[in-house]
Design a protein around this motif. Structure first.
Motif, PDB file in Angstrom:
ATOM      1  N   GLU A 165      65.108 -11.165  47.507  1.00 48.53           N
ATOM      2  CA  GLU A 165      63.761 -11.347  46.971  1.00 48.53           C
ATOM      3  C   GLU A 165      63.427 -12.815  46.771  1.00 48.53           C
ATOM      4  OE1 GLU A 165      63.283  -9.085  43.478  1.00 48.53           O
ATOM      5  OE2 GLU A 165      63.586  -7.137  44.443  1.00 48.53           O
ATOM      6  N   GLN A 209      62.272 -14.160  50.083  1.00 48.48           N
ATOM      7  CA  GLN A 209      60.917 -13.686  50.383  1.00 48.48           C
ATOM      8  C   GLN A 209      59.883 -14.428  49.539  1.00 48.48           C
ATOM      9  OE1 GLN A 209      60.936  -9.456  49.806  1.00 48.48           O
ATOM     10  NE2 GLN A 209      62.371  -9.062  51.466  1.00 48.48           N
ATOM     11  N   LEU A 268      56.842 -16.708  50.925  1.00 43.53           N
ATOM     12  CA  LEU A 268      55.468 -16.459  50.488  1.00 43.53           C
ATOM     13  C   LEU A 268      54.857 -17.726  49.895  1.00 43.53           C
ATOM     14  CD1 LEU A 268      53.099 -14.569  49.918  1.00 43.53           C
ATOM     15  CD2 LEU A 268      54.235 -13.891  47.803  1.00 43.53           C
ATOM     16  N   SER A 283      56.164  -3.641  44.837  1.00 35.26           N
ATOM     17  CA  SER A 283      55.793  -4.922  45.432  1.00 35.26           C
ATOM     18  C   SER A 283      56.030  -4.928  46.934  1.00 35.26           C
ATOM     19  CB  SER A 283      56.580  -6.054  44.769  1.00 35.26           C
ATOM     20  OG  SER A 283      57.976  -5.828  44.899  1.00 35.26           O
ATOM     21  N   GLU A 284      57.103  -4.273  47.394  1.00 36.65           N
ATOM     22  CA  GLU A 284      57.359  -4.251  48.833  1.00 36.65           C
ATOM     23  C   GLU A 284      56.327  -3.408  49.577  1.00 36.65           C
ATOM     24  OE1 GLU A 284      60.232  -1.425  46.701  1.00 36.65           O
ATOM     25  OE2 GLU A 284      59.534  -3.497  46.514  1.00 36.65           O
ATOM     26  N   SER A 313      53.280  -5.662  50.329  1.00 34.75           N
ATOM     27  CA  SER A 313      53.548  -6.931  51.010  1.00 34.75           C
ATOM     28  C   SER A 313      52.593  -7.192  52.161  1.00 34.75           C
ATOM     29  CB  SER A 313      54.995  -6.942  51.516  1.00 34.75           C
ATOM     30  OG  SER A 313      55.211  -5.893  52.444  1.00 34.75           O
ATOM     31  N   ASN A 342      49.981  -9.808  51.746  1.00 35.38           N
ATOM     32  CA  ASN A 342      50.412 -11.206  51.773  1.00 35.38           C
ATOM     33  C   ASN A 342      50.633 -11.692  53.196  1.00 35.38           C
ATOM     34  OD1 ASN A 342      50.452 -11.686  48.954  1.00 35.38           O
ATOM     35  ND2 ASN A 342      52.394 -10.605  48.781  1.00 35.38           N
ATOM     36  N   SER A 396      47.819 -11.207  45.204  1.00 35.52           N
ATOM     37  CA  SER A 396      48.208 -11.292  46.605  1.00 35.52           C
ATOM     38  C   SER A 396      47.388 -12.387  47.277  1.00 35.52           C
ATOM     39  CB  SER A 396      47.982  -9.946  47.299  1.00 35.52           C
ATOM     40  OG  SER A 396      46.595  -9.660  47.369  1.00 35.52           O
TER      41      SER A 396
END
Length: 371
Positions: free
Chosen positions: A115, A118, A122, A218-219, A222, A225, A251
Motif C-alpha cells: 500500500e 501504491q 498516486l 479503497s482498492e 482505485s 485515481n 480521489s
C-alpha cells in the motif's frame, strides 16, 4: 584420491586474500543483473552511522538475509528510510566489503512496498497532474442554474443509479436523465468510464454530467485515481460533478471535477435545485418587483403633487398648463405600464401554478394510478 600433502601439488604463486576479494568483486560487477537490481524484503535491523544507514533485509518467506547500506550522500534522495519491521523495495547493486570478506547490497533508492508503494505512485501522479493545472480552481466551470438534461455515468447494477434517479425525480419531475453505463470497479473500469463520458460528449444533449459510485474498499475505488479517468473528466465539454461514496480521502476524479459531493444522492441534490425552492424564489421575485414598482409610483406621485402645489401658488399661463398636461400624461402612461407589468407577472404566476399542479404526483395517485 588426491593427496594434498604432496608438495608437488602446491601452487608456486598462491593468490592473496586481497587478490581473491578483488577477483570476486570484479566477477560480481561484470554480471549485469547484479549492477542494477530491485530487491524486496523486510527490514530486520537498521543502524544509523556517520557514513550512512546500515540495515538488513530479510526474506519474508525463507530465512535468507542480505546486509545492505545506504551511503550518507544518497540518504536525501530516498523516498523512505529503512525502518525495522517495514517491507520495502530497494534498488542498488551487489558489492564486496573487502575488510570483512562479505558481500553487501549498496542501496540507491528505498520505496515502501504494498500500500505504501501504491500511495507513492498516486502521490507522484497527483503532483504531475497538478503541475499541468488540471486541479486549478480557475479551470472549474460553473454548474447550470436550472439544467433540463442531465447525464449519469455509473454502473447499471449499482445502488448509486437508483439513488440518483429517485433524487432527481423528487426534486424536479420534468428533468430529462440520460444514462451512460460504465464499469466502476476492476481493471477495465478506467477505460469503461472514459468511453461512457465520451458517449455523453458525442450525444451533445447533456448540460451537466454526474459521475457516481457508492461506497466500498479503497482498492475498489482505485479506478477513480486513474489518469485515464482524470483526463476524460478534464476534457469533457460540459461540467462534471462527482458523487463517489467515500469520506476517507479525495480521489483524483474529485479534484479534477468541476464540483464534488460525498455521495451519489448529494451529487444529484447539488446538480438540480428542488422545484419548490424555485417556486418560492419566483414568488419572492414577484414580491420584490411589486414593491419596487410601488416605490416608483409613490415617488412619481409625490413629484406630481409638489408640482401641482407650485402651480396653484402662481398665476397659470399657457406654458404651465402644458406642463401640467404633460405630467398628467406621464402619470397615465406610468399607471398603464405598472398595470401591464403586474398583469404579465400574474400570468407567469398562473402558468407556474398550473405546471406545478400538472407535475404533482399526488394528483396521479388520486386518479388511481400507482407504481
Amino acid at each position: 584420491m588426491l593427496n594434498y600433502a604432496s608438495t608437488d601439488l602446491y601452487p608456486l604463486d598462491p593468490i592473496s586474500i586481497d587478490g581473491l576479494t578483488r577477483y570476486i568483486e570484479q566477477a560480481l560487477l561484470s554480471t549485469p543483473q547484479l549492477r542494477q537490481v530491485w530487491v524486496s524484503g523486510e527490514v530486520s535491523s537498521a543502524t544509523h552511522h556517520p557514513s550512512g544507514i546500515y540495515f538488513t533485509l530479510k526474506d519474508k518467506v525463507g530465512k535468507a538475509a542480505l546486509p545492505a547500506v545506504v551511503w550518507k550522500s544518497q540518504i536525501p534522495e530516498l523516498e523512505t528510510k529503512p525502518q525495522v519491521g517495514t517491507e520495502v523495495l530497494v534498488f542498488g547493486k551487489i558489492a564486496v566489503y573487502a575488510p570483512h570478506g562479505k558481500y553487501q547490497f549498496q542501496a540507491q533508492q528505498v520505496l515502501p512496498l504494498g500500500e505504501g508503494l501504491q500511495a507513492l505512485r498516486l502521490q507522484r501522479l497527483k503532483q504531475r497532474l497538478a503541475a499541468e493545472g488540471l486541479f486549478d480552481r480557475e479551470r472549474k466551470r460553473a454548474l447550470p442554474a436550472y439544467p433540463q438534461t442531465i447525464a449519469v455515468v455509473t454502473s447499471p447494477t449499482a445502488a448509486a443509479w437508483g439513488d440518483i434517479a429517485r433524487s432527481l425525480l423528487a426534486r424536479d419531475p420534468g428533468v430529462l436523465v440520460l444514462f451512460s453505463p460504465a464499469t466502476v470497479q476492476g481493471e477495465n473500469a478506467p477505460n469503461s468510464i472514459e468511453r461512457a463520458i465520451s458517449r455523453v460528449a458525442i450525444d451533445g444533449r447533456a448540460e451537466v454530467v454526474i459521475l457516481a459510485r457508492g461506497g466500498g474498499a479503497s482498492e475498489d475505488l482505485s479506478c477513480f485515481n486513474s489518469e485515464i479517468v482524470v483526463r476524460a473528466i478534464a476534457e469533457c465539454p460540459v461540467p462534471v460533478v462527482t458523487g463517489i461514496g467515500h469520506d476517507r480521502d479525495e480521489s483524483l476524479a474529485d479534484l479534477v471535477a468541476d464540483a464534488s459531493a460525498t455521495t451519489p444522492t448529494a451529487a444529484a441534490m447539488l446538480v438540480v435545485p428542488a422545484l419548490q425552492d424555485r417556486i418560492d424564489a419566483h414568488f419572492t421575485r414577484i414580491d420584490r418587483l411589486q414593491a419596487a414598482m410601488q416605490r416608483v409610483a409613490i415617488e412619481r406621485q409625490s413629484q406630481l403633487d409638489r408640482l401641482r402645489l407650485r402651480c396653484e401658488r402662481i398665476k397659470p399661463d399657457r406654458q404651465l398648463a402644458l406642463e401640467i398636461d404633460r405630467l398628467h400624461g406621464l402619470q397615465q402612461r406610468l399607471q398603464r405600464a405598472i398595470a401591464a407589468k403586474l398583469q404579465t407577472v400574474s400570468q407567469q404566476h398562473s402558468h407556474l401554478r398550473e405546471r406545478c399542479q400538472t407535475l404533482d404526483p399526488r394528483l396521479v395517485l388520486q386518479r388511481g394510478y400507482a407504481l
